[in-house]
Enzyme design. Sequence first.
Site, mmCIF file in Angstrom:
data_model
loop_
_atom_site.group_PDB
_atom_site.id
_atom_site.type_symbol
_atom_site.label_atom_id
_atom_site.label_comp_id
_atom_site.label_asym_id
_atom_site.label_seq_id
_atom_site.Cartn_x
_atom_site.Cartn_y
_atom_site.Cartn_z
ATOM 1 N N PHE A 1 -48.898 4.131 -2.316
ATOM 2 C CA PHE A 1 -49.566 3.378 -3.383
ATOM 3 C C PHE A 1 -50.581 4.254 -4.103
ATOM 4 C CE2 PHE A 1 -52.668 -0.052 -4.653
ATOM 5 C CZ PHE A 1 -51.817 -0.719 -5.517
ATOM 6 N N SER B 1 -47.134 5.489 3.627
ATOM 7 C CA SER B 1 -47.805 4.242 3.262
ATOM 8 C C SER B 1 -46.800 3.244 2.677
ATOM 9 C CB SER B 1 -48.966 4.544 2.309
ATOM 10 O OG SER B 1 -49.792 3.417 2.130
ATOM 11 N N MET B 2 -46.987 2.809 1.426
ATOM 12 C CA MET B 2 -45.990 1.923 0.826
ATOM 13 C C MET B 2 -44.643 2.619 0.684
ATOM 14 S SD MET B 2 -47.717 -0.517 -2.026
ATOM 15 C CE MET B 2 -48.998 -1.714 -1.617
ATOM 16 N N TRP C 1 -46.758 0.943 5.299
ATOM 17 C CA TRP C 1 -47.386 -0.323 4.922
ATOM 18 C C TRP C 1 -46.322 -1.222 4.326
ATOM 19 C CZ3 TRP C 1 -47.976 -3.849 1.126
ATOM 20 C CH2 TRP C 1 -49.093 -4.700 1.140
ATOM 21 N N ASP D 1 -56.109 4.564 11.543
ATOM 22 C CA ASP D 1 -55.674 4.026 10.251
ATOM 23 C C ASP D 1 -56.348 2.678 9.986
ATOM 24 O OD1 ASP D 1 -54.291 3.120 7.990
ATOM 25 O OD2 ASP D 1 -52.368 3.900 8.688
ATOM 26 N N HIS E 1 -54.978 7.089 7.949
ATOM 27 C CA HIS E 1 -53.867 6.689 7.096
ATOM 28 C C HIS E 1 -53.373 7.841 6.234
ATOM 29 C CE1 HIS E 1 -51.388 3.872 4.854
ATOM 30 N NE2 HIS E 1 -51.894 4.335 3.726
#
Length: 288
Positions: A89, A157-158, A182, A203, A235
Amino acid sequence: MKRHLAAAAASAVCCLTLLTAPGAQAADNPYERGPAPTDASIEASRGSYTVADTSVSSLAVTGFGGGTIYYPTSTADGTFGAVVISPGFTATQSSIAWLGPRLASQGFVVFTIDTLTTMDQPDSRGRQLLAALDYLTQRSSVRGRVDSTRLGVMGHSMGGGGALEAAKSRPSLQAAIPLTGWNTDKTWPEIKTPTLVVGADGDTVAPVATHSEPFYGSLPGSLDKAYLELNNATHFTPNTSNTTIAKYSISWLKRFIDNDTRYEQFLCPLPRPSLTIEEYRGNCPHTS
């Protein structure tokens, strides 16, 4: 999972015939690339292959935002498996660029991509990973170097959530590696792709208790799967060069994209906690 049984069987036959048939191992597994691995070779900043790269403009593609392709310059070994990697993201490909040459130098074609917008959600990133794989194998300038039957996805992440989405949508993928992933979807019982889930103990954006651990726990018990929790990490640890991430990502990709059982030694027995590993779970051996 039958394909992994076949790979293990081929390796066993190799071991019986190696004394009388020089070169039999390579013949039994035509996907092996590079010399026999050691801890030093997979922890090194570069592998045995010299790497080149080529930029892909967003104007030349559809379904994702362009990116950079890293590939071994030699064609002597034939085609290579390939991996597409999505950033997270608000991020661009620069955030995961270190993985491009590091993985490619071990014998993969690697495509680090930009997404259509930096705000894209995991489901969109999953579709974009698949669009990038299709471009890489069908229209890119290096498509002749890629074995389109041996493909994987990664993401941060995303983008890690997107890697799970891509694996769910395309079961033919050989490997998936979400890095501190995520996603609002916490359960992935549909996934048939061997998956290495990487989390970080510190994280606070995608805490392992609500992301990586549920992701891993929801994967089918019969699946080749593993959970690596990084020690003293955050993270954003996957955004810079990291030996532990590289070592186990290379081992996972080699084992399942290349069917290369020479890398099983780094995955089984399960790695023990260390200065860089908080926890490692998995099912061994990876031959079911």
